[in-house]
Design an enzyme around this catalytic site. Structure first.
Site, mmCIF file in Angstrom:
data_model
loop_
_atom_site.group_PDB
_atom_site.id
_atom_site.type_symbol
_atom_site.label_atom_id
_atom_site.label_comp_id
_atom_site.label_asym_id
_atom_site.label_seq_id
_atom_site.Cartn_x
_atom_site.Cartn_y
_atom_site.Cartn_z
ATOM 1 N N GLU A 54 -36.980 42.332 -19.837
ATOM 2 C CA GLU A 54 -37.462 42.146 -21.205
ATOM 3 C C GLU A 54 -36.681 40.997 -21.836
ATOM 4 O O GLU A 54 -35.474 40.844 -21.591
ATOM 5 C CB GLU A 54 -37.235 43.427 -22.018
ATOM 6 C CG GLU A 54 -37.762 43.332 -23.451
ATOM 7 C CD GLU A 54 -37.449 44.584 -24.264
ATOM 8 O OE1 GLU A 54 -38.165 44.838 -25.239
ATOM 9 O OE2 GLU A 54 -36.474 45.306 -23.920
ATOM 10 N N LYS A 92 -45.787 46.786 -25.799
ATOM 11 C CA LYS A 92 -44.739 47.777 -26.069
ATOM 12 C C LYS A 92 -45.075 48.589 -27.306
ATOM 13 O O LYS A 92 -45.347 48.034 -28.374
ATOM 14 C CB LYS A 92 -43.393 47.072 -26.231
ATOM 15 C CG LYS A 92 -42.201 48.016 -26.396
ATOM 16 C CD LYS A 92 -40.913 47.208 -26.495
ATOM 17 C CE LYS A 92 -39.682 48.100 -26.657
ATOM 18 N NZ LYS A 92 -38.446 47.296 -26.791
ATOM 19 N N CYS A 103 -38.418 49.128 -21.888
ATOM 20 C CA CYS A 103 -37.156 49.477 -22.543
ATOM 21 C C CYS A 103 -37.210 50.802 -23.318
ATOM 22 O O CYS A 103 -37.249 51.864 -22.735
ATOM 23 C CB CYS A 103 -36.707 48.318 -23.432
ATOM 24 S SG CYS A 103 -34.922 48.332 -23.801
#
Length: 316
Positions: free
Chosen positions: A80, A179, A212
């Site tokens: 990321e 995300k 993440c």
């Protein structure tokens, strides 16, 4: 007569597919990248300057991808923020964003770069995958225009998303994930309206992807594993080894063991922010991992994994 370049790529891809089908394992790679960061600024840089910075990072990533391919990797995950860094405002990140289409459009940016809006980053990532005959996973930024007919449209007329992309060994865009669970400092991005559960099939199992902070939530992380039954999760991350995240290697290894899947975790590397800790994790424990809080160097990790761990006799 030598075969044409398209035919050569097709032959190499077909051979890779046959080899993967002939085996119950595959070779995975992750790269922990010491990201080259932009200069701090309150004003947006020019598109040319943004691309120059991204090309510096992609030069490093391309070297890691080439090395992974030489070691026989079928897929590589990069981190990321690995192409442009972090701590942008909504305005200053804009020059770094590209419009990423739905993978259903069946697009190979490497061979057809002008089909959509200018997308030099997607074109280069696609060519990295195609030229090295492996899947390439990267994290970039997506922009989508909107207007007043959309009640959620931001005042600047666009949505901006933290986005993962996957290109197959032909260079085709096969997955795009926005995300959903943004970390508190990601004010440069918008939340997607709905969580996305993104999967794609490969000759070596069913893959899912998220980013993440997503790993701490039911959607999409648990949904991919428990409902969609993926074999392997791709995990670009920028993980700080402090609360509330805890230590990357131990947490991610425990998650893979608890969920019963492979987890390919590629972290950014920045010791000043306590970012390190990447690994290739399996239901039985780490296949390989890296944690380095003393240097500013990247690291490539490669390991052979079970393609379908749920069917393995040793599955926990």
């Amino acid at each position: 007569m030598l075969p044409s370049q398209p035919l050569l790529h097709a032959a190499v891809f077909a051979l890779a597919v046959l080899q993967a089908f002939a085996s119950d394992t595959f070779i995975a790679a992750v790269y922990e990248h010491a990201v080259i960061l932009p200069d701090a600024t309150n004003k947006p840089v020019s598109p040319d300057d943004a691309l120059a910075l991204m090309n510096k990072n992609m030069d490093v990533l391309e070297g890691a991808i080439r090395e992974a391919a030489q070691q026989g990797a079928h897929i590589i995950v990069t981190p990321e923020d690995g192409i442009y860094g972090w701590l942008f405002t909504r305005e200053t990140i804009y020059p770094y964003l590209e419009d990423i289409p739905d993978p259903a459009v069946n697009w190979i940016p490497c061979t057809d770069p002008t089909r959509f809006a200018p997308a030099p980053v997607q074109e280069r990532l696609s060519c990295m995958a195609r030229n090295n005959s492996l899947y390439v996973v990267a994290n970039i930024g997506d922009k989508k225009p909107c207007n007043s007919s959309d009640p959620g449209c931001p005042s600047d007329g666009r949505y901006q998303y933290n986005t993962d992309v996957v290109f197959d060994p032909e260079g085709k865009l096969v997955a795009r994930y926005h995300k959903y669970n943004l970390f508190r400092r990601e004010t440069q991005f918008n939340y997607p309206k709905e969580p996305e559960a993104v999967t794609f099939e490969t000759p070596f199992g069913k893959f899912g992807i998220f980013t993440c902070f997503d790993i701490l939530f039911h959607e999409p992380a648990v949904v991919l594993v428990s409902e969609l039954q993926v074999d392997t999760v791709l995990f670009p991350t920028a993980w700080m080894n402090v609360l509330p995240f805890l230590t990357a290697v131990e947490f991610h290894s425990a998650w893979a063991m608890g969920m019963g899947v492979n987890l390919l975790s590629a972290n950014t590397h920045n010791i000043n922010l306590a970012m390190t800790g990447s690994g290739i994790f399996t239901p039985e424990g780490p296949a390989t991992y890296h944690y380095d809080s003393g240097t500013e160097e990247g690291r490539l990790l490669v390991a052979e994994l079970s393609a379908r761990p749920r069917l393995d006799p040793t599955y926990p």
